[in-house]
Motif scaffolding. Structure first.
Motif: not given
Ligand code: UDP
Ligand code: MG
Length: 326
Positions: A273-290
């Motif tokens: 669960a944590s791998i998927w969730f953290l992966g998603g949160v990271q991608l989203l964060s990068i996208g928002i910074v982007g």
């Protein structure tokens, strides 16, 4: 009568130059005779840092041909920048410009139609290829894919239009307010506004010399076109991040169910669960910074926000007057 300037960027074009100069001069003379353009109309050859004899040829032609002007750039800056240099040079000299490649793959016969559209009130007239019989299958497929992809990515371009284009002096004036470094003229032209039209022609083969646009340059050009006009790629990252989070939520529920049923190795649920969730949160964060980086990028271009065509106002005496801008 309006003064026409034909702008021709040339990079290592010694093989085609004499013939190009001859044909364009004929064209200009013909248009003058038909009273479509002024007698002091001219052709401006822009030498884009050629390493062959292109510039000496332009100079020699200038000395004997009253219709030929020459602009010599200090080094090779590429097709788009060379073309812009030419257009910015003629914007205060001529009333209307037509840009065309030195190899005359584009039909100079439709120039008359372009001028007619201009006289009818169009400020930009696009030369559009109605067929590409002579281009190789590869060039055709890549070029066409390119236009489709461009519009999917949010950059407005005219389908099958390259840089064969008529622009009036006031359109050039507005073009000069686009201060960006990454130039993609055929994407900027539609942003200028004004009344526009298209003229159609069949694209010919290069009559001499070879293409100065190998695949590598074409890919770089395409990438430039997309990234200069949209930050959609960044939005994709955001969407991907959101999707990953949604998938992870579903996966967490699934993992919990499996865990409750006692059907799993210990530790698996939390790791999964944590791998998927953290992966998603990271991608989203990068996208928002982007998104912020993308906004900064768009801002840094300092593009004009609008282009005023005319302004109706009453003066102190209550009289109506129309003031044309540019
Ligand atoms: N050109 C230029 N600078 C460059 C490359 C090309 O001014 O660095 C000019 C070239 O002389 C020609 C036009 O850009 O007038 C288009 O090039 P080309 O015909 O080779 O491209 P293609 O038609 O194969 O796409
Ligand atoms: Mg060509």
């Amino acid at each position: 009568m309006d003064r026409l300037a034909i702008v021709v960027p040339c990079y290592n074009e010694e093989e085609v130059f004499p013939e190009t100069a001859r044909q364009l001069t004929e064209r200009v003379k013909d248009l003058i005779e038909k009273q479509k353009i002024a007698e002091n109309s001219f052709i401006l050859f822009v030498n884009d840092g050629s390493r062959d004899r292109t510039w000496p040829l332009i100079r020699a032609e200038f000395e004997k041909n009253p219709y030929v002007f020459g602009l010599n750039l200090a080094g090779n800056v590429g097709h788009q920048a060379a073309l812009l240099a030419g257009l910015m040079t003629v914007k205060d000299l001529a009333d209307v410009s037509i840009s065309i490649d030195a190899d005359l793959q584009d039909d100079i016969g439709v120039m008359e139609e372009m001028i007619d559209r201009y006289h009818e009130g169009c400020d930009i007239v696009y030369g559009v290829r109605s067929q590409r019989k002579t281009d190789s299958f590869f060039k055709k497929a890549t070029a066409q894919g390119f236009y489709k992809f461009m519009s999917a990515m949010g950059a407005k371009t005219v389908y099958n239009h390259a840089d064969y284009r008529l622009m009036s002096a006031r359109a050039l004036q507005q073009l000069s307010h686009y201060e960006e470094r990454n130039l993609f003229l055929r994407g900027i032209a539609p942003l200028i506004g004004y009344q526009t039209a298209c003229v159609y022609y069949a694209r010919k083969e290069r009559f001499a010399g070879e293409s100065k646009y190998p695949l590598k340059k074409m890919l770089a050009f395409a990438f430039d076109g997309i990234t200069s006009f949209s930050v959609k790629p960044i939005t994709f990252i955001c969407v991907l991040g959101l999707l990953a989070i949604l998938v992870s939520l579903a996966a967490i529920i699934y993992a919990l169910v499996v865990w409750i049923m006692g059907d799993t190795v210990s530790g698996w649920t939390s790791v999964f669960a944590s791998i998927w969730f953290l992966g998603g949160v990271q991608l989203l964060s990068i996208g928002i910074v982007g998104q912020y980086v993308g906004k900064t990028y768009i801002e840094s271009k300092k593009r004009p926000l609008y282009n005023i065509e005319s302004f109706l106002q009453h003066d102190e005496k209550g009289q109506a007057e129309e003031k044309a801008e540019n």
